[in-house]
Design an enzyme around this catalytic site. Structure first.
Site, PDB file in Angstrom:
ATOM      1  N   SER A 167       0.855  -1.182   0.000  1.00 23.23           N
ATOM      2  CA  SER A 167       0.000   0.000   0.000  1.00 23.23           C
ATOM      3  C   SER A 167       0.887   1.226   0.000  1.00 23.23           C
ATOM      4  CB  SER A 167      -0.895   0.016   1.241  1.00 23.23           C
ATOM      5  OG  SER A 167      -1.550   1.263   1.400  1.00 23.23           O
ATOM      6  N   TYR A 180      -2.062  -0.640  10.547  1.00 20.97           N
ATOM      7  CA  TYR A 180      -2.142  -1.009   9.133  1.00 20.97           C
ATOM      8  C   TYR A 180      -0.902  -0.544   8.375  1.00 20.97           C
ATOM      9  CZ  TYR A 180      -3.789  -0.992   4.280  1.00 20.97           C
ATOM     10  OH  TYR A 180      -3.911  -1.186   2.931  1.00 20.97           O
TER      11      TYR A 180
END
Length: 275
Positions: A167, A180
């Protein structure tokens, strides 16, 4: 200019990617987290190009339903599509990844590609991240990638490809997403380590680092006008991306056109990492 809902003068950006690679038909890919969202788009897109797919998801029933829907849809629209097989998998279990590989071999007799797509997206301010949240996201997002890559490497031959989902959050701080972001930074670095070691077997390992993409995981952005405006303002292309655009990068990385590319994370983010 494109609008924030991902449409513009050229029409909806959720239209299928048109690229085709002649080396892919007949290959076999495993995709985790394939019951919905980007995983389902990946499965359909590969099957439409003649790639057989074993899709695994924690929700095995939904995975089977997704597989049946893809197979039914492609029968009437594509010549010689690949077949999608759906099964349940808990990516925090190394043994269940081995079962995914065994399913691919039993159904199709070979294994060529592995896509570690399954992941979770927890929220908590940094001061409130609990041991359970941190442990959970690391088990799914990091251990799940490692176990999948290990299972793949036991069966892939030279020319095989593994693609992990990282990501842009691996390099950019997002408030409330500390756990995350940490997990995705780990995936990016793990990808480099796997590329070095699995390169001895002729296996390529790369990652895709999406930015704001229109999926259930980022629905909160579209539902919050302030968050949506902030997201669009911080993307140089001034729109949210689509799963199909992430699939375009995946398709390239699995193909022979990327046969000398390994150990890299390709950002599909509209340029947001530069802002």
């Amino acid at each position: 200019m494109s609008t924030s809902d991902g449409t513009g003068p050229g029409g909806a950006l959720h239209r299928p990617i048109g690229a085709h690679y002649p080396d892919l038909p007949g290959k076999v890919a495993v995709i985790t987290g394939a019951a919905r969202g980007m995983g389902a788009v990946f499965a359909r897109g590969l099957a439409a190009r003649g790639v057989h797919v074993v899709g695994g998801d924690l929700d095995g029933e939904r995975m089977s339903t997704t597989a049946d829907a893809i197979n039914d849809a492609l029968k009437s629209t594509v010549d010689e599509p690949g077949r999608v097989v759906g099964t349940a998998v808990d990516v925090t279990s190394a043994e269940q990844h081995d079962r995914l590989a065994a399913t691919a071999l039993a159904e199709f007799g070979r294994l060529d590609h592995w896509v570690n797509n399954a992941g979770i997206f927890p929220f908590a301010p940094a001061a409130e991240i609990s041991p359970d949240q941190l442990g959970g996201v690391l088990r799914v997002n990091v251990e799940g990638v490692l176990y999948g890559a290990q299972a793949a490497a036991r069966h892939l031959g030279p020319g095989g490809a593994i693609v992990n989902m990282s990501s842009v959050s691996a390099t950019r701080v997002r408030r409330g997403r500390g756990a995350y972001c940490t997990s995705k930074a780990a995936v990016a670095h793990l990808t480099e380590s796997l590329a070095v070691e699995f390169g001895d077997q002729g296996i390529r390992v790369n990652a895709i680092a999406p930015g704001y993409i229109d999926t259930d995981m980022t629905r909160w952005v579209k539902e919050d006008p302030v968050a949506l405006r902030h997201a669009v303002d911080t993307v140089p292309l001034h729109r949210i991306g689509s799963p199909e655009e992430v699939f375009g990068a995946l398709l390239f990385l699995l193909s022979d056109s990327a046969r000398y590319i390994t150990g890299h994370s390709i950002a599909v983010d509209g340029g947001s990492r530069h802002v």
